[in-house]
Design a protein around this motif. Structure first.
Motif, PDB file in Angstrom:
ATOM      1  N   LEU A  49      55.761 -13.821  36.389  1.00  0.00           N
ATOM      2  CA  LEU A  49      54.913 -12.690  36.744  1.00  0.00           C
ATOM      3  C   LEU A  49      55.636 -11.395  36.415  1.00  0.00           C
ATOM      4  O   LEU A  49      56.845 -11.289  36.587  1.00  0.00           O
ATOM      5  CB  LEU A  49      54.589 -12.698  38.240  1.00  0.00           C
ATOM      6  N   ALA A  50      54.899 -10.407  35.941  1.00  0.00           N
ATOM      7  CA  ALA A  50      55.454  -9.080  35.681  1.00  0.00           C
ATOM      8  C   ALA A  50      54.495  -8.052  36.268  1.00  0.00           C
ATOM      9  O   ALA A  50      53.289  -8.116  36.013  1.00  0.00           O
ATOM     10  CB  ALA A  50      55.628  -8.853  34.183  1.00  0.00           C
ATOM     11  N   ASP A  51      55.035  -7.128  37.049  1.00  0.00           N
ATOM     12  CA  ASP A  51      54.168  -6.101  37.618  1.00  0.00           C
ATOM     13  C   ASP A  51      54.061  -4.918  36.665  1.00  0.00           C
ATOM     14  O   ASP A  51      54.637  -4.932  35.571  1.00  0.00           O
ATOM     15  CB  ASP A  51      54.626  -5.693  39.021  1.00  0.00           C
ATOM     16  N   ARG A  52      53.356  -3.894  37.089  1.00  0.00           N
ATOM     17  CA  ARG A  52      53.121  -2.723  36.212  1.00  0.00           C
ATOM     18  C   ARG A  52      54.395  -1.973  35.870  1.00  0.00           C
ATOM     19  O   ARG A  52      54.458  -1.267  34.872  1.00  0.00           O
ATOM     20  CB  ARG A  52      52.120  -1.787  36.880  1.00  0.00           C
ATOM     21  N   ARG A  53      55.404  -2.108  36.711  1.00  0.00           N
ATOM     22  CA  ARG A  53      56.678  -1.436  36.467  1.00  0.00           C
ATOM     23  C   ARG A  53      57.615  -2.259  35.600  1.00  0.00           C
ATOM     24  O   ARG A  53      58.734  -1.858  35.322  1.00  0.00           O
ATOM     25  CB  ARG A  53      57.365  -1.127  37.792  1.00  0.00           C
ATOM     26  N   GLY A  54      57.170  -3.462  35.225  1.00  0.00           N
ATOM     27  CA  GLY A  54      57.989  -4.333  34.395  1.00  0.00           C
ATOM     28  C   GLY A  54      58.905  -5.253  35.176  1.00  0.00           C
ATOM     29  O   GLY A  54      59.677  -6.003  34.581  1.00  0.00           O
TER      30      GLY A  54
END
Length: 155
Positions: A49-54
């Motif tokens: 998983l990767a969030d919007r902030r990387g």
């Protein structure tokens, strides 16, 4: 859904002179044949998983699924990572006469809560999937239409 029905229709062999299957027959056969391969399965998997902030994390889970009524299934997924989801669980029971039953167990709250039908579009456990992506309700209750064959690449 339309594209999927078209692709499914293209993959069903119809003997010469036979009446081609209807959209409803194609979807029914797909449900009966268990298109996800999960009617009697045990799964151990992980997803990056990767969030919007990387920032990245790994979602690790075990799942089990069984048929219980015709082509309807009961599924249970237990999460072991990341740490904030460790011990969480998700259960879904497909229903033919109403919305599917969905429940989530959150260890921090030490309780099970029902996931309402109105929450089908909510994100599932921090992924880009939503609860609706996990069920086959749209297949079972959606409006079906069979379109003309379409060439896709060499097919």
């Amino acid at each position: 859904m339309r594209a999927l029905v078209i692709l499914l229709a293209a993959g069903i062999a119809v003997p010469a002179g036979a009446k081609p299957p209807t959209a409803k027959e194609i979807v029914h056969q797909t449900l009966v044949s268990n298109h996800w391969g999960m009617s009697a399965a045990r799964v151990q998997a992980s997803a990056l998983l990767a969030d919007r902030r990387g920032r990245k994390s790994t979602l690790v889970f075990n799942g089990i699924s069984r048929r219980w009524k015709g082509y309807l299934t009961k599924s249970l997924v237990r999460f072991s990572a990341p740490p904030d989801l460790a011990g969480a669980g998700f259960m879904q029971v497909e229903q033919d006469d109403r919305d599917d039953d969905r429940f989530i167990y959150l260890p921090a709250l030490k309780r099970v809560r029902r996931v309402a039908a109105s929450q089908r579009s909510n994100a599932f456990m921090g992924t880009d999937f939503n609860y609706a992506d996990l069920d086959r309700r749209d297949w079972r209750t959606g409006k079906l239409a069979l379109r003309a064959d379409t060439k896709i690449g060499n097919f």
